[in-house]
Design an enzyme around this catalytic site. Structure first.
Site, PDB file in Angstrom:
ATOM      1  N   THR A  92       1.776  18.409  -3.297  1.00  9.57           N
ATOM      2  CA  THR A  92       0.798  19.572  -3.477  1.00  9.57           C
ATOM      3  C   THR A  92       1.040  20.574  -2.642  1.00  9.57           C
ATOM      4  OG1 THR A  92      -1.041  17.911  -4.055  1.00  9.57           O
ATOM      5  CG2 THR A  92      -1.669  20.120  -3.615  1.00  9.57           C
ATOM      6  N   LYS A 167      -3.504  21.819 -10.191  1.00 13.16           N
ATOM      7  CA  LYS A 167      -3.698  21.109  -9.076  1.00 13.16           C
ATOM      8  C   LYS A 167      -4.784  21.769  -8.136  1.00 13.16           C
ATOM      9  CE  LYS A 167      -3.354  17.858  -5.970  1.00 13.16           C
ATOM     10  NZ  LYS A 167      -3.846  16.235  -6.127  1.00 13.16           N
ATOM     11  N   LYS A 235      -4.898  20.990   3.942  1.00 16.42           N
ATOM     12  CA  LYS A 235      -3.625  21.754   3.648  1.00 16.42           C
ATOM     13  C   LYS A 235      -3.936  22.342   2.097  1.00 16.42           C
ATOM     14  CE  LYS A 235      -0.872  19.149   1.589  1.00 16.42           C
ATOM     15  NZ  LYS A 235      -0.374  18.594   0.484  1.00 16.42           N
TER      16      LYS A 235
HETATM   17  P1  NAP Z   1       1.961  10.593   3.417  1.00 13.92           P
HETATM   18  O1  NAP Z   1       1.676   9.183   3.188  1.00 13.92           O
HETATM   19  O2  NAP Z   1       2.002  11.053   4.464  1.00 13.92           O
HETATM   20  O3  NAP Z   1       3.673  10.543   2.932  1.00 13.92           O
HETATM   21  C1  NAP Z   1       4.487  11.706   3.056  1.00 13.92           C
HETATM   22  C2  NAP Z   1       5.846  10.966   3.108  1.00 13.92           C
HETATM   23  O4  NAP Z   1       6.887  12.228   2.916  1.00 13.92           O
HETATM   24  C3  NAP Z   1       6.089  10.408   4.274  1.00 13.92           C
HETATM   25  O5  NAP Z   1       6.832   9.223   4.324  1.00 13.92           O
HETATM   26  C4  NAP Z   1       6.913  11.556   5.217  1.00 13.92           C
HETATM   27  O6  NAP Z   1       7.784  11.023   6.088  1.00 13.92           O
HETATM   28  C5  NAP Z   1       7.859  12.072   3.920  1.00 13.92           C
HETATM   29  N1  NAP Z   1       8.220  13.421   4.377  1.00 13.92           N
HETATM   30  C6  NAP Z   1       7.223  14.643   4.985  1.00 13.92           C
HETATM   31  N2  NAP Z   1       8.101  15.644   5.182  1.00 13.92           N
HETATM   32  C7  NAP Z   1       9.365  15.237   4.523  1.00 13.92           C
HETATM   33  C8  NAP Z   1      10.655  15.972   4.815  1.00 13.92           C
HETATM   34  N3  NAP Z   1      10.935  16.913   5.102  1.00 13.92           N
HETATM   35  N4  NAP Z   1      11.871  15.165   4.416  1.00 13.92           N
HETATM   36  C9  NAP Z   1      11.562  13.817   3.956  1.00 13.92           C
HETATM   37  N5  NAP Z   1      10.628  12.938   4.076  1.00 13.92           N
HETATM   38  C10 NAP Z   1       9.281  13.700   4.232  1.00 13.92           C
HETATM   39  O7  NAP Z   1       1.589  11.660   2.323  1.00 13.92           O
HETATM   40  P2  NAP Z   1       1.024  11.278   0.681  1.00 13.92           P
HETATM   41  O8  NAP Z   1      -0.284  10.558   0.454  1.00 13.92           O
HETATM   42  O9  NAP Z   1       2.035  10.326   0.015  1.00 13.92           O
HETATM   43  O10 NAP Z   1       1.172  12.537  -0.089  1.00 13.92           O
HETATM   44  C11 NAP Z   1       2.091  13.077  -0.356  1.00 13.92           C
HETATM   45  C12 NAP Z   1       2.049  14.380  -1.033  1.00 13.92           C
HETATM   46  O11 NAP Z   1       1.297  14.292  -2.286  1.00 13.92           O
HETATM   47  C13 NAP Z   1       1.346  15.400  -0.279  1.00 13.92           C
HETATM   48  O12 NAP Z   1       1.740  16.839  -0.601  1.00 13.92           O
HETATM   49  C14 NAP Z   1      -0.220  15.227  -0.739  1.00 13.92           C
HETATM   50  O13 NAP Z   1      -1.003  16.362  -0.618  1.00 13.92           O
HETATM   51  C15 NAP Z   1       0.222  14.717  -2.329  1.00 13.92           C
HETATM   52  N6  NAP Z   1      -0.979  14.024  -2.964  1.00 13.92           N
HETATM   53  C16 NAP Z   1      -1.505  12.818  -2.238  1.00 13.92           C
HETATM   54  C17 NAP Z   1      -2.305  12.148  -2.732  1.00 13.92           C
HETATM   55  C18 NAP Z   1      -2.921  10.783  -2.310  1.00 13.92           C
HETATM   56  O14 NAP Z   1      -4.098  10.265  -2.913  1.00 13.92           O
HETATM   57  N7  NAP Z   1      -2.454  10.281  -1.372  1.00 13.92           N
HETATM   58  C19 NAP Z   1      -3.013  12.337  -4.294  1.00 13.92           C
HETATM   59  C20 NAP Z   1      -2.109  13.400  -4.858  1.00 13.92           C
HETATM   60  C21 NAP Z   1      -1.396  14.296  -4.164  1.00 13.92           C
HETATM   61  P3  NAP Z   1       7.352  10.291   7.491  1.00 13.92           P
HETATM   62  O15 NAP Z   1       7.430   8.722   7.337  1.00 13.92           O
HETATM   63  O16 NAP Z   1       8.434  10.897   8.577  1.00 13.92           O
HETATM   64  O17 NAP Z   1       5.960  10.732   7.816  1.00 13.92           O
END
Ligand code: NAP
Length: 292
Positions: A92, A167, A235
């Protein structure tokens, strides 16, 4: 088709598993290398150490944290992917970031779809996400089967940025529902209502919703494992606030939610699920009754 997945967090890991089940997962990458190594070894695919390890992929799926993370990955992929490859971004981020990413890749004849998702970690694990897509419809057709492996619905919303615009609307509704559910359940506690009776009663009527169903019982037990982190919600809401203000609509719901998640993060709930908002609602109720 060969596919890669970058960003192995709460959402990216289940997505990668579905792509693997489809038989096309070739490489996985993540900022913290150990996560990529562990998943790659389990699924017997390549653990990427740099963008170059995705050079043979026809599709690269991103699900990383912030706008800067998307742009950093897109800049690196633009240098290595072959013409005709497609990057699909499920993170997002802002509409502007989607446009910049698309332009960077288009300069190398590489496609880009902004394709944010909704449905939470449960949606990702169950393969039932709603995917809202901006970009070229023919490119979406080419990746449809792969991203369809973890989707209940895929909707082409329009040109680049239309996925992120959709979104933004989704997040206003999510934020408002969270405010109402947390406030309602905090009051329910104060009034001594039993959760075992309250939750199914609410779910059977007009107040039923995803957040109440998935997070109602856990928040009443003070369990706030993510889920969707407060840091990511803030964010998203800041992106939405900018769009909404530019559009000239009233932003009361968004402004309240921005203030609340900012306060939650200050109180140490940044990595907690957004259902931790109930802690703030309880605290306010205490402060107000003390003052009275
Ligand atoms: P998360 O659990 O914090 O996972 C993010 C992952 O991306 C982590 O493994 C992180 O690595 C990796 N990452 C971050 N920056 C990176 C980079 N520059 N290069 C390579 N890998 C990188 O977050 P999430 O909940 O999966 O969410 C991910 C995205 O989807 C966000 O934008 C969020 O807003 C969106 N989203 C989330 C949800 C939800 O319910 N969780 C629902 C819809 C949308 P590290 O291991 O180093 O931290």
């Amino acid at each position: 088709m060969k596919a890669g997945v970058i960003g192995l967090g709460a959402m990216g890991v289940p997505m990668a598993r579905y792509v693997h089940a489809k038989g096309v997962l070739t490489a996985v990458g993540n900022r913290t290398q150990a996560k990529a190594d562990a998943l790659a070894s389990e699924l017997e695919v390549r653990a990427a150490r740099s963008a170059a390890n995705f050079a043979d992929c026809d599709v690269v799926i991103l699900c990383v944290s912030l706008d800067a993370d998307v742009l950093e990955n897109v800049a690196a992929l633009a240098e290595v992917l072959k013409p005709g490859a497609i990057v699909v971004d499920h993170s997002t981020v802002s509409i502007e970031t989607a446009r910049r990413a698309a332009a960077m890749l288009a300069a190398h004849n590489i496609g880009f779809l902004d394709a944010p998702v909704s449905g939470g970690v449960e949606g990702a694990r169950n393969g039932k996400l709603s995917i809202m897509v901006g970009g070229d419809e023919a490119q979406l057709e080419r990746v449809h089967d792969i991203i369809g492996s973890y989707a209940a619905r895929i909707t082409h919303m329009g040109i680049t940025g239309a996925g992120q615009a959709t979104k933004a609307i989704n997040q206003i509704l999510v934020a408002g529902i969270n405010e109402a559910v947390c406030e309602g359940l905090a009051l329910g506690e104060k009034l001594g209502l039993e959760p075992e009776r309250l939750l199914p009663t609410l779910m059977a009527g007009a107040a039923s919703n995803w957040f109440l169903e998935k997070r109602g019982a856990t928040m009443l037990r003070d369990e706030f494992a993510p889920g969707f982190k407060c840091l990511h919600m803030l964010k998203d809401l800041r992106i939405v606030q900018g769009i909404a203000r530019d559009s000239g609509i009233r932003t009361n719901t968004i402004d309240q939610a921005v203030a609340d998640y900012f306060e939650l993060i200050e109180r140490g709930f940044g990595e907690s699920d957004t259902s931790a908002l109930i802690a703030l609602k309880r605290a306010r109720a205490t402060v107000e009754s003390d003052a009275a």
